[in-house]
Design a protein around this motif. Sequence first.
Motif, PDB file in Angstrom:
ATOM      1  N   GLN A 152       5.324  13.094 -15.373  1.00 27.20           N
ATOM      2  CA  GLN A 152       5.870  14.237 -14.590  1.00 27.20           C
ATOM      3  C   GLN A 152       6.526  13.458 -13.430  1.00 27.20           C
ATOM      4  O   GLN A 152       6.060  12.595 -12.556  1.00 27.20           O
ATOM      5  CB  GLN A 152       4.957  15.257 -14.011  1.00 27.20           C
ATOM      6  CG  GLN A 152       3.647  14.548 -13.386  1.00 27.20           C
ATOM      7  CD  GLN A 152       2.271  15.395 -13.802  1.00 27.20           C
ATOM      8  OE1 GLN A 152       1.874  15.588 -14.782  1.00 27.20           O
ATOM      9  NE2 GLN A 152       1.575  15.518 -12.539  1.00 27.20           N
ATOM     10  N   ASP A 153       7.889  13.828 -12.900  1.00 28.75           N
ATOM     11  CA  ASP A 153       8.426  13.295 -11.747  1.00 28.75           C
ATOM     12  C   ASP A 153       8.831  14.438 -10.971  1.00 28.75           C
ATOM     13  O   ASP A 153       9.445  15.285 -11.377  1.00 28.75           O
ATOM     14  CB  ASP A 153       9.768  12.749 -12.434  1.00 28.75           C
ATOM     15  CG  ASP A 153       9.672  11.383 -13.186  1.00 28.75           C
ATOM     16  OD1 ASP A 153       8.362  10.775 -12.922  1.00 28.75           O
ATOM     17  OD2 ASP A 153      10.388  10.931 -14.192  1.00 28.75           O
ATOM     18  N   ARG A 160      10.196  17.183 -13.321  1.00 29.81           N
ATOM     19  CA  ARG A 160      10.822  16.776 -14.641  1.00 29.81           C
ATOM     20  C   ARG A 160       9.366  16.324 -15.508  1.00 29.81           C
ATOM     21  O   ARG A 160       8.561  15.632 -15.094  1.00 29.81           O
ATOM     22  CB  ARG A 160      11.856  15.608 -14.652  1.00 29.81           C
ATOM     23  CG  ARG A 160      12.225  15.324 -16.305  1.00 29.81           C
ATOM     24  CD  ARG A 160      13.283  14.297 -15.982  1.00 29.81           C
ATOM     25  NE  ARG A 160      12.980  13.005 -15.699  1.00 29.81           N
ATOM     26  CZ  ARG A 160      12.626  12.035 -16.294  1.00 29.81           C
ATOM     27  NH1 ARG A 160      12.796  12.070 -17.701  1.00 29.81           N
ATOM     28  NH2 ARG A 160      12.379  10.934 -15.727  1.00 29.81           N
ATOM     29  N   SER A 168      12.304  15.631 -22.030  1.00 29.20           N
ATOM     30  CA  SER A 168      11.861  16.139 -21.082  1.00 29.20           C
ATOM     31  C   SER A 168      12.147  17.598 -20.845  1.00 29.20           C
ATOM     32  O   SER A 168      13.400  17.681 -21.380  1.00 29.20           O
ATOM     33  CB  SER A 168      12.136  15.122 -19.857  1.00 29.20           C
ATOM     34  OG  SER A 168      13.748  15.092 -19.970  1.00 29.20           O
ATOM     35  N   ARG A 187      -2.311  12.658 -12.857  1.00 29.00           N
ATOM     36  CA  ARG A 187      -1.157  12.264 -12.377  1.00 29.00           C
ATOM     37  C   ARG A 187      -0.657  12.661 -11.228  1.00 29.00           C
ATOM     38  O   ARG A 187       0.199  11.886 -10.376  1.00 29.00           O
ATOM     39  CB  ARG A 187      -0.014  12.355 -13.681  1.00 29.00           C
ATOM     40  CG  ARG A 187      -0.170  11.616 -14.924  1.00 29.00           C
ATOM     41  CD  ARG A 187       0.938  11.924 -15.838  1.00 29.00           C
ATOM     42  NE  ARG A 187       1.008  13.349 -16.295  1.00 29.00           N
ATOM     43  CZ  ARG A 187       0.435  13.677 -17.413  1.00 29.00           C
ATOM     44  NH1 ARG A 187      -0.301  12.800 -17.934  1.00 29.00           N
ATOM     45  NH2 ARG A 187       0.358  14.901 -17.787  1.00 29.00           N
TER      46      ARG A 187
END
Length: 419
Positions: A152-153, A160, A168, A187
């Motif tokens: 996960q960004d 994202r 994605s 995360r």
Amino acid sequence: MDIAPGPGIVRAMMTDFDIVVAGGGLNGPALALALADAGLRVAVVDARPADARAGDAFDGRAYALALASQRLFSALGIWGGLAANAQPILKVQASQGAPGDGPGPFGLNFDSAEIEEGRLGYLLEDRFLYRALLAAMQGKVTHLSGVSVTGQDIGPSGVRTILSDGASLTSALLVGADGRGSGVAARAGINRLGHDYGQIALVAAVDHELPHQGVAHQYFMPSGPLAILPLPGNRSSIVWSEDASAARAILALDDAAFLDVLRPRFGDFLGRISLAGPRFSYPLNLTLAESYIAPRIALVGDAAHGVHPIAGQGLNLGLRDVAALAEVIVTARRRGEDIGEAAVLARYQEWRRPDATWLAYGMDGVNALFSNANPLLRAARELGMGVVDAIPPLRRGFMRQAAGLRLDPMPRLLTGQRL
């Protein structure tokens, strides 16, 4: 709960979805349906193939749904198709004892006739509930099964989500409904508190000779509690918490020997018993996320709090999260706010974390108090249950708490109202 608008107003942004939900068990699809019904674009990422969850065969796995949880499923439009397979819980009897001795002289006796709602809850098999959620998502929710979230960004205006197949998804918010080992939480850098119980839960279903009359039983024994939960017909689901070393030995037995160990604990009040399906097991621990939120992240269900199965409150706690988070998100969207903004997510955490933490540690304390053979504690336990049972207002208060009717404020979905 303060629901005053925060400073984050939605900025123009192109995303694939409004919300991506990681986890396709029960809480994830329930949340997705609630949000989709309110007009949001939602995707559920389910690591297991859908057909692996939606089998037709009876396997004994069932949930004790509090009355408030049943009302949520009614608000989502799926209870009508579930009611015929649900067993109403009309009474709950809790007592302590030891294998072969039967229940002690004092206990708690909850009767649904004492509360105006007329039900404490329902027993419903996993297979029926999951299939109903799966069918309801069709045409409303993008359901990606057989893939998992691997990354996960987080950006200033969106997230994202990276999938195991290389694809994605972009969204304003990522929800972790991915269980006690939540990858979304890890995360995001969310730490966890808790401890191992040194117990293993043995789960199975039994056929019995006599009718259960809609009564759920909770026996507290020195090695751990045994729940006997009524299913439709002359059949019950058991959740038997046992010392881990003893549980592993019991698991290694064949079915006949397993029943030989179970019978002295189960008793003969339902006549002869026999196994009605396969046996399952899972280790027991307490695990609480230190925060239910992070930048553009929210956690629900076991990803936020994994609790002891006493009183069967695990799924009910998760559905409380679902109802609260859905209401916070939908309210924020209608006000024109950014649904992933920190001030919006803080409202969810403020609403849910105190209740879930209190209940988790409460069950932790009950397990510690009852899972021992100390004679002084046994006498104190008998006295305490006897006192509660003898005072009707106190008894009804416990009943309403178990039915999920004492939240303040109460999310609308848990009252049966759509968002």
